[in-house]
Write an enzyme that holds these catalytic residues in place. Structure first.
Site, PDB file in Angstrom:
ATOM      1  N   GLU A   1       1.706-157.662  58.178  1.00 60.37           N
ATOM      2  CA  GLU A   1       2.679-156.981  57.330  1.00 60.37           C
ATOM      3  C   GLU A   1       3.176-157.856  56.198  1.00 60.37           C
ATOM      4  OE1 GLU A   1       3.136-153.976  57.232  1.00 60.37           O
ATOM      5  OE2 GLU A   1       2.150-153.419  59.096  1.00 60.37           O
TER       6      GLU A   1
ATOM      7  N   LEU B   1      -3.562-165.643  47.248  1.00 58.43           N
ATOM      8  CA  LEU B   1      -3.008-164.345  47.671  1.00 58.43           C
ATOM      9  C   LEU B   1      -1.760-163.967  46.861  1.00 58.43           C
ATOM     10  CD1 LEU B   1      -3.566-162.046  49.626  1.00 58.43           C
ATOM     11  CD2 LEU B   1      -2.182-163.211  51.334  1.00 58.43           C
TER      12      LEU B   1
ATOM     13  N   TYR C   1      11.285-152.455  55.147  1.00 61.49           N
ATOM     14  CA  TYR C   1       9.953-151.944  55.444  1.00 61.49           C
ATOM     15  C   TYR C   1       9.316-152.710  56.600  1.00 61.49           C
ATOM     16  CZ  TYR C   1       5.060-151.663  55.786  1.00 61.49           C
ATOM     17  OH  TYR C   1       3.831-151.549  56.348  1.00 61.49           O
TER      18      TYR C   1
ATOM     19  N   ASP D   1       7.239-147.400  52.311  1.00 65.59           N
ATOM     20  CA  ASP D   1       6.533-148.271  51.364  1.00 65.59           C
ATOM     21  C   ASP D   1       6.025-147.416  50.203  1.00 65.59           C
ATOM     22  OD1 ASP D   1       4.465-146.831  52.500  1.00 65.59           O
ATOM     23  OD2 ASP D   1       3.080-148.524  52.463  1.00 65.59           O
TER      24      ASP D   1
END
Length: 349
Positions: free
Chosen positions: A33, A76, A116, A134
DNA sequence: AAGTCGGGGGA
DNA sequence: TCCCCAGACTT
């Protein structure tokens, strides 16, 4: 209820096989996540695999150096996620005895875990009935219920959070949350969704009102600033190099880079070399200054356009704390610098 | 409430 | 080109 049943039925037939599904272990779920915040599954997946390979448990992650964590995160983006991930791993491993907080409310207190992510972990790991909200959920709900509130406003988030909680299948929160997000990612896509093949097309309000292409409404647009970065690759008499860690706030915090000359506007090549030749490094001046590319590299971030150039500065003697390339390549770098190093420069020098 | 933080991919 | 992506944090 028909909404929920259709979504779940669609999901069970169309879901992707992803390594963080089919487990209720909060460690890989949390890890996935965090990695997938503002990040596509295709981009995050290889990072998830290398992280779980390097750190099979949260104790392995907690015992790692931040530098190693950032190196694995290299490329990333949003590197505060990696720093917060590492800090949270240490907290869970060393203060919470390796056990994740047991509820949405407690998960929310962790660094890097917002509404979230707390809802995702709580529902996927504990089957707690809290709805995720989201980008996918915003899109699916705004279309299915034809809601044209501006999703960049905080009060709209509250409105959608309430709506998501109302439609949540309280008996199957884990599957429902997965289903609505997967549906948004694969079927109810941002541009040109194939509504003809959609299992919800008979009850979708936006489709009935021909508003699908206009929803969701999002007003906020980030403005882009230009920055001009001249990286100075100091090469000493041992063919060692100087690198430094970026400190303080701003992009790339705690990543490494070469000594940087940033200017407010684009310098000509001559003016840049002129300016560099007047600079001193460790009380020395370079014996030679070379420009290493013909073209300026344009590296686009969401909110900054970076105009990057690399110079080589050769020195006739040793420089303090200089490192060989074999040591440098183990450090975390912004991907644009890393790409320059491996493809353009160090291979041929 | 607005700004900051990365990088990549699809249309 | 523009927009979006399993958002969170700071100001």
């Amino acid at each position: 209820m028909e909404f929920s049943n259709s979504l779940i039925h669609w999901y069970l037939q169309n879901k992707r096989d992803l390594p963080w599904r089919n487990t209720t272990n909060p460690y890989p779920i949390w890890l996935s996540e965090i990695m997938l915040q503002q990040t596509r599954v295709a981009q995050g997946l290889p990072y998830f695999l290398s992280f779980t390979d390097a750190f099979p448990t949260i104790f392995d992650l907690a015992n790692a150096d931040e530098e190693q964590v950032l190196k694995l995160w290299q490329g990333l983006g949003y590197y505060s996620r990696a720093r917060n991930l590492h800090a949270t791993a240490k907290q869970i491993a060393f203060e919470l005895n390796g056990e994740f907080p047991p509820s949405y409310k407690e998960l929310l207190k962790l660094k890097g875990v917002g509404e979230y992510t707390a809802a995702a972990i709580a529902s996927f790991s504990y089957n707690e009935p809290v709805a995720v909200l989201d980008g996918n959920v915003f899109r699916v709900l705004s279309r299915y219920f034809n809601v044209d509130s501006d999703i960049s406003l905080p009060k709209t988030k509250t409105e959608f959070q309430q709506l998501a909680q109302e439609v949540l299948d309280k008996k199957n929160p884990a599957v429902f949350n997965q289903a609505i997000m997967e549906f948004g990612a694969l079927q109810c896509v941002p541009k040109n969704p194939d509504c003809n093949s959609c299992v919800l097309n008979s009850s979708c309000a936006a489709l009935q009102h021909k508003k699908v292409s206009e929803l969701p409404v999002k007003s906020k647009k980030t403005k882009v600033t230009n920055r001009y970065l001249n990286y100075l690759i100091l090469k000493d008499s041992d063919s060692n190099y100087i690198v430094q860690k970026r400190e303080g706030k701003g992009i790339w915090e705690n990543l490494y880079e070469f000594p940087l000359l940033e200017t407010d506007f684009l310098l000509s090549e001559k003016d840049a070399i002129d300016q560099i030749s007047k600079m001193q490094f460790y009380n020395q001046k370079p014996s030679e200054i070379l420009i290493l590319q013909n073209e300026i590299t344009l590296h686009k971030l969401s909110h900054q356009h970076l105009h990057i150039r690399f110079f080589e500065l050769r020195f006739a003697s040793k420089l303090p704390d200089s490192k060989p390339f074999t040591a440098i390549e183990k450090l975390p770098f912004p991907i644009v610098i890393h790409n320059f190093m491996v493809s353009n420069y160090f291979n041929s020098h």
